[in-house]
Scaffold this active site. Structure first.
Site, mmCIF file in Angstrom:
data_model
loop_
_atom_site.group_PDB
_atom_site.id
_atom_site.type_symbol
_atom_site.label_atom_id
_atom_site.label_comp_id
_atom_site.label_asym_id
_atom_site.label_seq_id
_atom_site.Cartn_x
_atom_site.Cartn_y
_atom_site.Cartn_z
ATOM 1 N N SER A 70 0.844 -1.203 0.000
ATOM 2 C CA SER A 70 0.000 0.000 0.000
ATOM 3 C C SER A 70 0.875 1.248 0.000
ATOM 4 O O SER A 70 2.112 1.149 0.047
ATOM 5 C CB SER A 70 -0.863 0.007 1.277
ATOM 6 O OG SER A 70 -0.035 0.326 2.391
ATOM 7 N N MET A 71 0.257 2.400 -0.012
ATOM 8 C CA MET A 71 1.019 3.648 0.163
ATOM 9 C C MET A 71 1.606 3.662 1.578
ATOM 10 O O MET A 71 1.039 3.066 2.504
ATOM 11 C CB MET A 71 0.109 4.866 -0.023
ATOM 12 C CG MET A 71 -0.218 5.164 -1.484
ATOM 13 S SD MET A 71 -1.216 6.654 -1.691
ATOM 14 C CE MET A 71 -0.039 7.951 -1.277
ATOM 15 N N GLY A 74 6.732 1.598 2.499
ATOM 16 C CA GLY A 74 8.193 1.538 2.402
ATOM 17 C C GLY A 74 8.702 0.989 1.085
ATOM 18 O O GLY A 74 9.869 0.598 0.984
ATOM 19 N N GLU A 93 6.963 3.647 -8.899
ATOM 20 C CA GLU A 93 5.575 3.976 -9.279
ATOM 21 C C GLU A 93 5.160 3.223 -10.537
ATOM 22 O O GLU A 93 4.515 3.779 -11.449
ATOM 23 C CB GLU A 93 5.410 5.498 -9.487
ATOM 24 C CG GLU A 93 5.820 6.350 -8.306
ATOM 25 C CD GLU A 93 4.912 6.225 -7.087
ATOM 26 O OE1 GLU A 93 3.862 5.536 -7.166
ATOM 27 O OE2 GLU A 93 5.266 6.777 -6.037
ATOM 28 N N ALA A 94 5.518 1.949 -10.584
ATOM 29 C CA ALA A 94 5.304 1.147 -11.795
ATOM 30 C C ALA A 94 3.828 0.982 -12.140
ATOM 31 O O ALA A 94 3.488 0.711 -13.297
ATOM 32 C CB ALA A 94 5.956 -0.225 -11.628
ATOM 33 N N GLN A 95 2.947 1.185 -11.158
ATOM 34 C CA GLN A 95 1.510 1.047 -11.449
ATOM 35 C C GLN A 95 1.027 2.041 -12.504
ATOM 36 O O GLN A 95 0.012 1.823 -13.151
ATOM 37 C CB GLN A 95 0.675 1.195 -10.159
ATOM 38 C CG GLN A 95 0.553 2.608 -9.580
ATOM 39 C CD GLN A 95 1.731 3.026 -8.720
ATOM 40 O OE1 GLN A 95 2.630 2.241 -8.499
ATOM 41 N NE2 GLN A 95 1.715 4.251 -8.213
ATOM 42 N N CYS A 124 -5.679 1.695 13.787
ATOM 43 C CA CYS A 124 -5.578 0.743 14.899
ATOM 44 C C CYS A 124 -4.164 0.249 15.187
ATOM 45 O O CYS A 124 -3.949 -0.442 16.189
ATOM 46 C CB CYS A 124 -6.496 -0.459 14.657
ATOM 47 S SG CYS A 124 -5.835 -1.585 13.414
ATOM 48 N N LEU A 136 -4.881 9.772 -9.049
ATOM 49 C CA LEU A 136 -4.941 11.045 -8.342
ATOM 50 C C LEU A 136 -3.688 11.121 -7.477
ATOM 51 O O LEU A 136 -3.597 10.442 -6.437
ATOM 52 C CB LEU A 136 -6.198 11.105 -7.461
ATOM 53 C CG LEU A 136 -6.357 12.365 -6.622
ATOM 54 C CD1 LEU A 136 -6.855 13.528 -7.466
ATOM 55 C CD2 LEU A 136 -7.338 12.120 -5.471
HETATM 56 N N1 LIG Z 1 1.225 4.766 8.584
HETATM 57 C C1 LIG Z 1 2.508 4.641 8.256
HETATM 58 N N2 LIG Z 1 3.121 3.428 8.327
HETATM 59 C C2 LIG Z 1 4.413 3.305 8.012
HETATM 60 N N3 LIG Z 1 5.206 4.311 7.564
HETATM 61 C C3 LIG Z 1 4.647 5.528 7.445
HETATM 62 C C4 LIG Z 1 3.288 5.751 7.786
HETATM 63 N N4 LIG Z 1 3.016 7.064 7.564
HETATM 64 C C5 LIG Z 1 4.153 7.625 7.111
HETATM 65 N N5 LIG Z 1 5.141 6.710 7.024
HETATM 66 C C6 LIG Z 1 6.482 7.011 6.515
HETATM 67 O O1 LIG Z 1 6.577 6.521 5.201
HETATM 68 C C7 LIG Z 1 7.867 5.989 5.006
HETATM 69 C C8 LIG Z 1 7.859 5.032 3.811
HETATM 70 O O2 LIG Z 1 7.817 5.847 2.661
HETATM 71 P P1 LIG Z 1 7.938 5.269 1.204
HETATM 72 O O3 LIG Z 1 9.107 4.358 1.097
HETATM 73 O O4 LIG Z 1 7.924 6.466 0.285
HETATM 74 O O5 LIG Z 1 6.586 4.430 1.072
HETATM 75 P P2 LIG Z 1 5.790 3.974 -0.229
HETATM 76 O O6 LIG Z 1 6.704 4.129 -1.424
HETATM 77 O O7 LIG Z 1 5.409 2.541 0.013
HETATM 78 O O8 LIG Z 1 4.580 4.880 -0.310
HETATM 79 C C9 LIG Z 1 8.190 5.340 6.339
HETATM 80 O O9 LIG Z 1 9.570 5.193 6.553
HETATM 81 C C10 LIG Z 1 7.591 6.336 7.314
HETATM 82 O O10 LIG Z 1 8.527 7.352 7.637
HETATM 83 C C1 LIG Z 2 -4.129 4.290 -4.009
HETATM 84 C C2 LIG Z 2 -3.915 5.214 -5.155
HETATM 85 C C3 LIG Z 2 -2.791 6.034 -5.200
HETATM 86 N N1 LIG Z 2 -2.588 6.864 -6.242
HETATM 87 C C4 LIG Z 2 -1.394 7.727 -6.276
HETATM 88 C C5 LIG Z 2 -1.096 8.500 -5.020
HETATM 89 C C6 LIG Z 2 0.398 8.650 -5.036
HETATM 90 O O1 LIG Z 2 0.722 9.818 -5.815
HETATM 91 C C7 LIG Z 2 0.873 7.372 -5.752
HETATM 92 C C8 LIG Z 2 1.361 6.296 -4.814
HETATM 93 O O2 LIG Z 2 2.550 6.694 -4.215
HETATM 94 P P1 LIG Z 2 3.334 5.804 -3.087
HETATM 95 O O3 LIG Z 2 4.764 5.981 -3.471
HETATM 96 O O4 LIG Z 2 2.866 4.395 -3.176
HETATM 97 O O5 LIG Z 2 3.013 6.442 -1.785
HETATM 98 O O6 LIG Z 2 -0.282 6.878 -6.441
HETATM 99 C C9 LIG Z 2 -3.488 6.903 -7.289
HETATM 100 O O7 LIG Z 2 -3.296 7.643 -8.276
HETATM 101 N N2 LIG Z 2 -4.599 6.106 -7.254
HETATM 102 C C10 LIG Z 2 -4.842 5.253 -6.225
HETATM 103 O O8 LIG Z 2 -5.876 4.530 -6.254
HETATM 104 ZN ZN LIG Z 3 -6.750 -1.012 11.383
#
Ligand SMILES: Nc1ncnc2c1ncn2[C@@H]1O[C@H](COP(=O)(O)OP(=O)(O)O)[C@@H](O)[C@H]1O
Ligand SMILES: Cc1cn([C@H]2C[C@H](O)[C@@H](COP(=O)(O)O)O2)c(=O)[nH]c1=O
Ligand SMILES: [Zn+2]
Length: 199
Positions: A24-25, A28, A96-98, A155, A173
């Site tokens: 998920s977003m 990490g 961001e391969a999606q 939670c 988005l």
């Molecule tokens: N709810 C959360 N759970 C875990 N990490 C979080 C959360 N909210 C913010 N973070 C931050 O997001 C970082 C991970 O970022 P990133 O690698 O860019 O994630 P992703 O690419 O999966 O969106 C973590 O190291 C932490 O600092």
């Molecule tokens: C769930 C979801 C996400 N996005 C967008 C939002 C962010 O700009 C990226 C994801 O970034 P991350 O590195 O994984 O945090 O995707 C979207 O466009 N649509 C969606 O459903």
């Molecule tokens: Zn929960």
């Protein structure tokens, strides 16, 4: 017996393979991608990193994590461009391969078949929990899959999905904490229920 937690062979020997980091977003994905790519650079591998040009969220040029870790990248519009820039590389990273087109699947296979280590990071599901773009097919063809998890902001359990806070039905988005939150299954279902009740 000595057990190494890291498979150092990936960093030193040229061997084609596909690694996918999904979740998920905030789970990490980008940090894990940057970690692997920086280690490959330390091992004197020739590394190139790509991201979709439309992902201008934190930076136009760099791949940047939510925790502000960053690495220089090449923004591209189409997966086909990856082949043009990768012939002399040992390791190719894709963030961001999606957001890429379905051609990315064949591109990754071609790179790996030619001896390149390909590391792909992307969202496994969109905000409706529908598998996102080329990621499901990449998971199928990968040599190795790493699913990472954020912490559910409601939670504290492990999150598995991304809940969209902003009111929009568009699949794409760009956004961060103001627009999205990582939730576990129970909290995700609870949020959907609340949204339906408040309609
Ligand atoms: N709810 C959360 N759970 C875990 N990490 C979080 C959360 N909210 C913010 N973070 C931050 O997001 C970082 C991970 O970022 P990133 O690698 O860019 O994630 P992703 O690419 O999966 O969106 C973590 O190291 C932490 O600092
Ligand atoms: C769930 C979801 C996400 N996005 C967008 C939002 C962010 O700009 C990226 C994801 O970034 P991350 O590195 O994984 O945090 O995707 C979207 O466009 N649509 C969606 O459903
Ligand atoms: Zn929960």
């Amino acid at each position: 017996m000595v057990v190494f937690s890291e498979d150092h062979i990936q960093e030193t020997r040229r061997r084609g393979r596909i690694e996918v980091i999904c979740g998920s977003m905030f789970s990490g994905k980008t940090e894990e991608l940057i970690r692997r790519l920086k280690r490959a650079k330390f091992a004197r591998q020739r590394v190139e990193i790509f991201k979709p040009a439309m992902d201008t969220r934190y930076s136009e040029e760099e791949v940047v994590s939510h925790d502000s870790n960053s690495i220089a990248s090449t923004p591209i519009d189409s997966s086909a461009s990856i082949l043009l820039f990768s012939s002399d590389k040992d390791v190719v990273g894709i963030d961001e391969a999606q957001f890429f087109d379905e051609g990315l699947i064949d591109v990754c296979n071609q790179l790996a078949d030619n001896g390149i280590r390909v590391i792909v990071a992307g969202l496994d599901m969109d905000f409706k929990r529908i598998p996102f773009g080329p990621i499901p097919a990449l998971l199928a063809i990968a040599d190795e899959v790493t699913k990472v998890h954020a912490i559910c902001v409601k939670c504290g359990n492990l999150a598995y999905a991304t809940h969209r806070i902003t009111k929009s039905d568009k699949r794409v988005l760009l956004g961060e904490k103001a627009d999205y939150e990582p939730l576990c299954r129970a909290c995700y279902m609870e949020s959907l229920k609340e949204e339906t009740e408040n309609k």
